[in-house]
Design a protein around this motif. Sequence first.
Motif, mmCIF file in Angstrom:
data_model
loop_
_atom_site.group_PDB
_atom_site.id
_atom_site.type_symbol
_atom_site.label_atom_id
_atom_site.label_comp_id
_atom_site.label_asym_id
_atom_site.label_seq_id
_atom_site.Cartn_x
_atom_site.Cartn_y
_atom_site.Cartn_z
ATOM 1 N N GLN A 74 51.918 78.589 69.150
ATOM 2 C CA GLN A 74 53.001 77.829 69.775
ATOM 3 C C GLN A 74 52.510 77.150 71.057
ATOM 4 O O GLN A 74 52.809 75.979 71.301
ATOM 5 C CB GLN A 74 54.180 78.741 70.078
ATOM 6 N N MET A 75 51.741 77.873 71.858
ATOM 7 C CA MET A 75 51.206 77.301 73.088
ATOM 8 C C MET A 75 50.263 76.135 72.784
ATOM 9 O O MET A 75 50.316 75.094 73.447
ATOM 10 C CB MET A 75 50.485 78.375 73.899
ATOM 11 N N LEU A 76 49.425 76.303 71.767
ATOM 12 C CA LEU A 76 48.519 75.224 71.386
ATOM 13 C C LEU A 76 49.300 74.000 70.917
ATOM 14 O O LEU A 76 48.948 72.864 71.241
ATOM 15 C CB LEU A 76 47.571 75.687 70.273
ATOM 16 N N ARG A 77 50.365 74.233 70.161
ATOM 17 C CA ARG A 77 51.201 73.129 69.675
ATOM 18 C C ARG A 77 51.809 72.361 70.851
ATOM 19 O O ARG A 77 51.831 71.124 70.858
ATOM 20 C CB ARG A 77 52.296 73.677 68.760
ATOM 21 N N GLU A 78 52.287 73.088 71.858
ATOM 22 C CA GLU A 78 52.852 72.440 73.043
ATOM 23 C C GLU A 78 51.793 71.638 73.791
ATOM 24 O O GLU A 78 52.062 70.524 74.259
ATOM 25 C CB GLU A 78 53.452 73.488 73.978
ATOM 26 N N ILE A 79 50.582 72.180 73.905
ATOM 27 C CA ILE A 79 49.498 71.475 74.595
ATOM 28 C C ILE A 79 49.153 70.186 73.863
ATOM 29 O O ILE A 79 49.005 69.121 74.476
ATOM 30 C CB ILE A 79 48.263 72.386 74.740
ATOM 31 N N VAL A 80 49.048 70.253 72.537
ATOM 32 C CA VAL A 80 48.713 69.066 71.751
ATOM 33 C C VAL A 80 49.812 68.023 71.876
ATOM 34 O O VAL A 80 49.537 66.828 72.047
ATOM 35 C CB VAL A 80 48.451 69.454 70.277
ATOM 36 N N ASP A 81 51.070 68.447 71.808
ATOM 37 C CA ASP A 81 52.182 67.502 71.940
ATOM 38 C C ASP A 81 52.170 66.828 73.310
ATOM 39 O O ASP A 81 52.388 65.610 73.416
ATOM 40 C CB ASP A 81 53.523 68.210 71.718
ATOM 41 N N THR A 82 51.899 67.603 74.354
ATOM 42 C CA THR A 82 51.847 67.039 75.701
ATOM 43 C C THR A 82 50.698 66.043 75.834
ATOM 44 O O THR A 82 50.862 64.964 76.423
ATOM 45 C CB THR A 82 51.691 68.156 76.746
ATOM 46 N N GLY A 114 48.920 60.449 76.218
ATOM 47 C CA GLY A 114 48.166 59.345 75.620
ATOM 48 C C GLY A 114 49.047 58.137 75.349
ATOM 49 O O GLY A 114 48.649 56.991 75.608
ATOM 50 N N ARG A 115 50.266 58.378 74.832
ATOM 51 C CA ARG A 115 51.193 57.269 74.600
ATOM 52 C C ARG A 115 51.581 56.602 75.917
ATOM 53 O O ARG A 115 51.656 55.371 76.004
ATOM 54 C CB ARG A 115 52.440 57.765 73.872
ATOM 55 N N ALA A 154 51.017 52.064 79.669
ATOM 56 C CA ALA A 154 50.669 51.604 81.012
ATOM 57 C C ALA A 154 49.578 50.538 80.960
ATOM 58 O O ALA A 154 49.665 49.511 81.650
ATOM 59 C CB ALA A 154 50.221 52.779 81.875
ATOM 60 N N VAL A 155 48.572 50.757 80.146
ATOM 61 C CA VAL A 155 47.484 49.781 80.028
ATOM 62 C C VAL A 155 48.017 48.481 79.445
ATOM 63 O O VAL A 155 47.659 47.383 79.894
ATOM 64 C CB VAL A 155 46.332 50.356 79.169
ATOM 65 N N TYR A 156 48.909 48.584 78.470
ATOM 66 C CA TYR A 156 49.495 47.385 77.876
ATOM 67 C C TYR A 156 50.318 46.630 78.921
ATOM 68 O O TYR A 156 50.252 45.399 79.010
ATOM 69 C CB TYR A 156 50.373 47.762 76.678
ATOM 70 N N SER A 157 51.067 47.349 79.750
ATOM 71 C CA SER A 157 51.866 46.698 80.787
ATOM 72 C C SER A 157 50.979 46.011 81.818
ATOM 73 O O SER A 157 51.279 44.896 82.273
ATOM 74 C CB SER A 157 52.757 47.722 81.488
#
Length: 95
Positions: free
Chosen positions: A42-50, A55-56, A61-64
């Motif tokens: 569960q902790m790994l899943r939260e880290i990956v989601d974050t 990244g998004r 930000a780079v696009y802006s």
Amino acid sequence: MSGRPPANRMMLAAFKARSVGAKKGHSLLKKKRDALKARFQQMLREIVDTKKEVGRGMRDAVYSIAKMSWAAGDVSSQVLVARRSHATSAESSLP
């Protein structure tokens, strides 16, 4: 005597009790291991989601910044001048 325990009912009962205790302890440790593995997953899943969310955000930000640079040209000198003027006005307002 050969060092073996005497073969009687008392020793048999003692060995059975130790065996039952060992099996119960082993099953409790397996349950604990499974719970810890689930929590870790569960902790790994939260880290990956974050990380994906960051990244998004970085991509947006780079696009802006690219869109702003295309629309307004190079504004870095204007940003530096504006920054300096704000810093000097803050210094002059100090007593």
